[in-house]
Design a protein around this motif. Sequence first.
Motif, PDB file in Angstrom:
ATOM      1  N   HIS A 183       0.666  -1.536   0.131  1.00 42.19           N
ATOM      2  CA  HIS A 183       0.057  -0.398   0.381  1.00 42.19           C
ATOM      3  C   HIS A 183       0.755   1.528   0.135  1.00 42.19           C
ATOM      4  CE1 HIS A 183      -2.913   3.264   2.136  1.00 42.19           C
ATOM      5  NE2 HIS A 183      -4.038   1.883   1.019  1.00 42.19           N
ATOM      6  N   ARG A 184       2.085   0.990   1.126  1.00 43.96           N
ATOM      7  CA  ARG A 184       2.803   2.376   0.807  1.00 43.96           C
ATOM      8  C   ARG A 184       3.584   1.962  -0.855  1.00 43.96           C
ATOM      9  NH1 ARG A 184       7.939   3.336   0.332  1.00 43.96           N
ATOM     10  NH2 ARG A 184       8.978   1.270   0.672  1.00 43.96           N
ATOM     11  N   ILE A 185       3.809   1.777  -1.341  1.00 45.03           N
ATOM     12  CA  ILE A 185       4.286   2.147  -2.422  1.00 45.03           C
ATOM     13  C   ILE A 185       3.836   2.892  -3.728  1.00 45.03           C
ATOM     14  CG2 ILE A 185       6.514   0.530  -1.508  1.00 45.03           C
ATOM     15  CD1 ILE A 185       5.688  -1.654  -4.292  1.00 45.03           C
ATOM     16  N   LEU A 186       2.365   2.222  -3.243  1.00 40.30           N
ATOM     17  CA  LEU A 186       1.066   2.797  -4.862  1.00 40.30           C
ATOM     18  C   LEU A 186       0.525   4.017  -4.581  1.00 40.30           C
ATOM     19  CD1 LEU A 186      -1.002  -0.174  -4.722  1.00 40.30           C
ATOM     20  CD2 LEU A 186      -0.057   0.363  -6.310  1.00 40.30           C
ATOM     21  N   ARG A 187       0.845   4.540  -5.779  1.00 38.97           N
ATOM     22  CA  ARG A 187       0.563   6.495  -6.043  1.00 38.97           C
ATOM     23  C   ARG A 187      -0.713   6.324  -4.964  1.00 38.97           C
ATOM     24  NH1 ARG A 187       3.132   6.188 -11.804  1.00 38.97           N
ATOM     25  NH2 ARG A 187       5.401   6.945 -10.524  1.00 38.97           N
ATOM     26  N   PRO A 188      -1.849   6.922  -4.743  1.00 38.75           N
ATOM     27  CA  PRO A 188      -2.881   6.868  -4.734  1.00 38.75           C
ATOM     28  C   PRO A 188      -3.717   6.836  -6.157  1.00 38.75           C
ATOM     29  CG  PRO A 188      -1.666   9.665  -4.415  1.00 38.75           C
ATOM     30  CD  PRO A 188      -0.968   8.494  -4.945  1.00 38.75           C
ATOM     31  N   GLY A 189      -4.374   6.408  -5.850  1.00 41.31           N
ATOM     32  CA  GLY A 189      -5.494   5.853  -6.710  1.00 41.31           C
ATOM     33  C   GLY A 189      -4.681   4.738  -7.759  1.00 41.31           C
ATOM     34  N   GLY A 190      -3.440   3.797  -7.136  1.00 35.78           N
ATOM     35  CA  GLY A 190      -3.348   2.773  -7.450  1.00 35.78           C
ATOM     36  C   GLY A 190      -4.160   1.936  -7.105  1.00 35.78           C
ATOM     37  N   VAL A 191      -3.028   0.546  -7.980  1.00 35.46           N
ATOM     38  CA  VAL A 191      -3.992  -0.251  -8.033  1.00 35.46           C
ATOM     39  C   VAL A 191      -3.288  -2.117  -7.530  1.00 35.46           C
ATOM     40  CG1 VAL A 191      -5.068  -2.295  -9.096  1.00 35.46           C
ATOM     41  CG2 VAL A 191      -6.026  -0.345  -9.772  1.00 35.46           C
ATOM     42  N   MET A 192      -3.704  -2.616  -6.321  1.00 34.97           N
ATOM     43  CA  MET A 192      -3.139  -4.193  -6.481  1.00 34.97           C
ATOM     44  C   MET A 192      -3.785  -5.733  -6.961  1.00 34.97           C
ATOM     45  SD  MET A 192      -1.193  -5.220  -2.582  1.00 34.97           S
ATOM     46  CE  MET A 192      -0.726  -7.180  -2.826  1.00 34.97           C
ATOM     47  N   VAL A 193      -3.032  -5.968  -7.171  1.00 38.30           N
ATOM     48  CA  VAL A 193      -4.089  -7.466  -7.318  1.00 38.30           C
ATOM     49  C   VAL A 193      -3.378  -8.432  -7.003  1.00 38.30           C
ATOM     50  CG1 VAL A 193      -2.626  -7.503  -9.984  1.00 38.30           C
ATOM     51  CG2 VAL A 193      -4.489  -9.292  -9.587  1.00 38.30           C
ATOM     52  N   TRP A 237      -9.747 -20.684 -10.483  1.00 38.35           N
ATOM     53  CA  TRP A 237      -9.191 -19.779  -9.682  1.00 38.35           C
ATOM     54  C   TRP A 237      -9.293 -18.635  -9.900  1.00 38.35           C
ATOM     55  CZ3 TRP A 237      -6.319 -22.722  -7.808  1.00 38.35           C
ATOM     56  CH2 TRP A 237      -4.986 -22.374  -6.701  1.00 38.35           C
ATOM     57  N   SER A 238      -8.651 -17.791  -9.300  1.00 38.31           N
ATOM     58  CA  SER A 238      -9.058 -16.393  -9.334  1.00 38.31           C
ATOM     59  C   SER A 238      -8.281 -15.151  -9.197  1.00 38.31           C
ATOM     60  CB  SER A 238      -9.779 -16.005  -7.314  1.00 38.31           C
ATOM     61  OG  SER A 238      -9.388 -16.253  -6.537  1.00 38.31           O
ATOM     62  N   VAL A 239      -8.649 -13.980  -8.555  1.00 39.09           N
ATOM     63  CA  VAL A 239      -7.629 -12.561  -8.726  1.00 39.09           C
ATOM     64  C   VAL A 239      -8.085 -12.671  -7.419  1.00 39.09           C
ATOM     65  CG1 VAL A 239      -6.003 -12.776 -10.197  1.00 39.09           C
ATOM     66  CG2 VAL A 239      -7.928 -11.953 -10.566  1.00 39.09           C
ATOM     67  N   THR A 240      -7.715 -11.390  -7.198  1.00 41.46           N
ATOM     68  CA  THR A 240      -8.384 -10.046  -6.112  1.00 41.46           C
ATOM     69  C   THR A 240      -7.409  -9.206  -5.850  1.00 41.46           C
ATOM     70  OG1 THR A 240      -9.396 -11.990  -4.817  1.00 41.46           O
ATOM     71  CG2 THR A 240      -8.472  -9.841  -3.618  1.00 41.46           C
ATOM     72  N   LEU A 241      -8.376  -7.877  -6.562  1.00 47.68           N
ATOM     73  CA  LEU A 241      -7.542  -6.728  -7.149  1.00 47.68           C
ATOM     74  C   LEU A 241      -8.074  -6.082  -4.937  1.00 47.68           C
ATOM     75  CD1 LEU A 241      -8.393  -7.462  -9.881  1.00 47.68           C
ATOM     76  CD2 LEU A 241      -8.881  -5.264  -9.916  1.00 47.68           C
ATOM     77  N   ALA A 242      -6.886  -4.903  -4.863  1.00 50.32           N
ATOM     78  CA  ALA A 242      -7.463  -3.529  -4.493  1.00 50.32           C
ATOM     79  C   ALA A 242      -7.150  -2.602  -4.692  1.00 50.32           C
ATOM     80  CB  ALA A 242      -6.432  -4.520  -3.046  1.00 50.32           C
ATOM     81  N   GLY A 243      -7.295  -1.414  -4.296  1.00 53.44           N
ATOM     82  CA  GLY A 243      -7.364   0.297  -4.526  1.00 53.44           C
ATOM     83  C   GLY A 243      -7.475   0.685  -4.050  1.00 53.44           C
ATOM     84  N   LYS A 244      -6.445   1.921  -4.154  1.00 52.06           N
ATOM     85  CA  LYS A 244      -5.607   2.766  -2.967  1.00 52.06           C
ATOM     86  C   LYS A 244      -6.169   3.763  -3.797  1.00 52.06           C
ATOM     87  CE  LYS A 244      -1.282   4.990  -1.227  1.00 52.06           C
ATOM     88  NZ  LYS A 244       0.213   4.653  -0.610  1.00 52.06           N
ATOM     89  N   GLY A 245      -7.921   4.391  -3.088  1.00 49.47           N
ATOM     90  CA  GLY A 245      -7.850   5.587  -3.480  1.00 49.47           C
ATOM     91  C   GLY A 245      -8.453   5.302  -5.107  1.00 49.47           C
ATOM     92  N   CYS A 246      -8.698   3.684  -5.035  1.00 49.42           N
ATOM     93  CA  CYS A 246      -9.259   3.803  -7.185  1.00 49.42           C
ATOM     94  C   CYS A 246     -10.967   2.235  -6.382  1.00 49.42           C
ATOM     95  CB  CYS A 246      -8.045   3.134  -7.810  1.00 49.42           C
ATOM     96  SG  CYS A 246      -9.362   2.307  -8.775  1.00 49.42           S
ATOM     97  N   GLU A 247     -12.276   2.979  -6.795  1.00 44.19           N
ATOM     98  CA  GLU A 247     -12.919   1.470  -6.903  1.00 44.19           C
ATOM     99  C   GLU A 247     -12.635   0.454  -7.674  1.00 44.19           C
ATOM    100  OE1 GLU A 247     -15.428   1.305  -4.527  1.00 44.19           O
ATOM    101  OE2 GLU A 247     -15.011  -0.560  -6.381  1.00 44.19           O
TER     102      GLU A 247
END
Length: 286
Positions: A183-193, A237-247
Motif C-alpha cells: 500500500h505504501r509504494i502505490l501512488r494514490p489511485g493505485g491498484v494491486m492484484v 482460480w481467482s485474482v483479487t484486486l485492491a484499490g488505494k483511492g481507486c474503486e
Amino acid sequence: MSTSLDSGWFTEVFDSQGSAFALKVTDKLHEVRSDYQHLEVYATETFGNLLVLDGCVMLTDRDNFLYHEMIAHPALFTHADPKRVVIIGGGDCGTLREVLRHPGVEKVTQIDIDEEVTRAAERFFPSLTESNDDPRAELAFTDGVRWVDEAEAESVDVLIIDSTDPVGPAEGLFTTDFLRRCHRILRPGGVMVQQSESPLYHSGSIIRELRRDMREAGFGSVATLPFPQPVYPSGWWSVTLAGKGCEVNDFRERDAREADLPLDYYTAEIHRGALALPPFMRRAFD
Ligand code: SAM
C-alpha cells in the motif's frame, strides 16, 4: 500436496481437498534445484510443455493464457492511466508480456527471487518471454518482500503479485504486513492484484482472509475475479484486486472494449461478468 510420476502421468495431489490433477507426460525436459525451489519441465501429450515448482503445477503451454490475461488486464483496465507497473514473482514472464500490450505503460519491473525460472522459460516457454527485450521491461532477481521494503513510497501505479502459493519463498507475500508495505509504494489511485487461489476451495479461507487483510492494510476497495484454470486445483482460480483511492469494482469498460488487444480470454464483458460474484462467494466474504 504431493506429486507422482508413474505410468506416464504427472499427478499433483491436493491432499487437503482430496482431489488431484494429472497430465500424460511424454518426456522430462529439464530439472534444477535452485537456492529457492525445485524446478521441473515436462513435455505432455496434449498440454504442451508443463512447468512445475516444488511439485506444484505452475503453467502449461495450452492454458496459461487464462491466468496471465486475468492477472494483468483487469488491474490495468481498472487503473485510470497505468504508467509504472511492478510484478512480484512472474518469473515465467507471461504476465510481463501481457502488461507490455498496454501502450500507455511506460515501465514494468519484474522482481522474481529465482532466476532459474526465467532461464527455463527462455528455453522451454519462448512465447512467454517474447517481450522481454521491450525497452520498457526491467528484470530483477531478488526477494520481492525486500524489494517492496526498499522501494520509494507512492512510486507505482499497478502492483501485480504473481507468486507461487503461500508456502516456501512466497509465504511472505501473503502477510498483512507485506500488504501494508505494498500500500505504501502505490501512488494514490493505485491498484494491486494478487493471485488468490481457488474460489471453490478457498473462498471461506485464503480469499476471505486476503480481502480482510487488504482492507486492514489500508485498501479502500477489494474485488475478487474468478476464472477457469484447468491445471490448478479445482480447475477454477481467482485474482483479487485492491484499490488505494481507486474503486476496483468498476473499470474503464469502454477503453477495455476499444483497446481490441489480441487476447484469447479477457474481454470487457468477461471482466464485467467476473465482478458479478456468485452467491456462495458473496456469503463466504460477508
Ligand atoms: N501461478 C503462476 C502462473 O501460473 O503463471 C506462477 C507464476 S511464477 C512461476 C511464480 C513465481 O513466484 C516463481 O517464479 C517464484 O520464483 C516466485 N516467487 C516466490 N516467492 C517469491 C518472492 N519472495 N519474491 C519474488 N518472487 C517469488
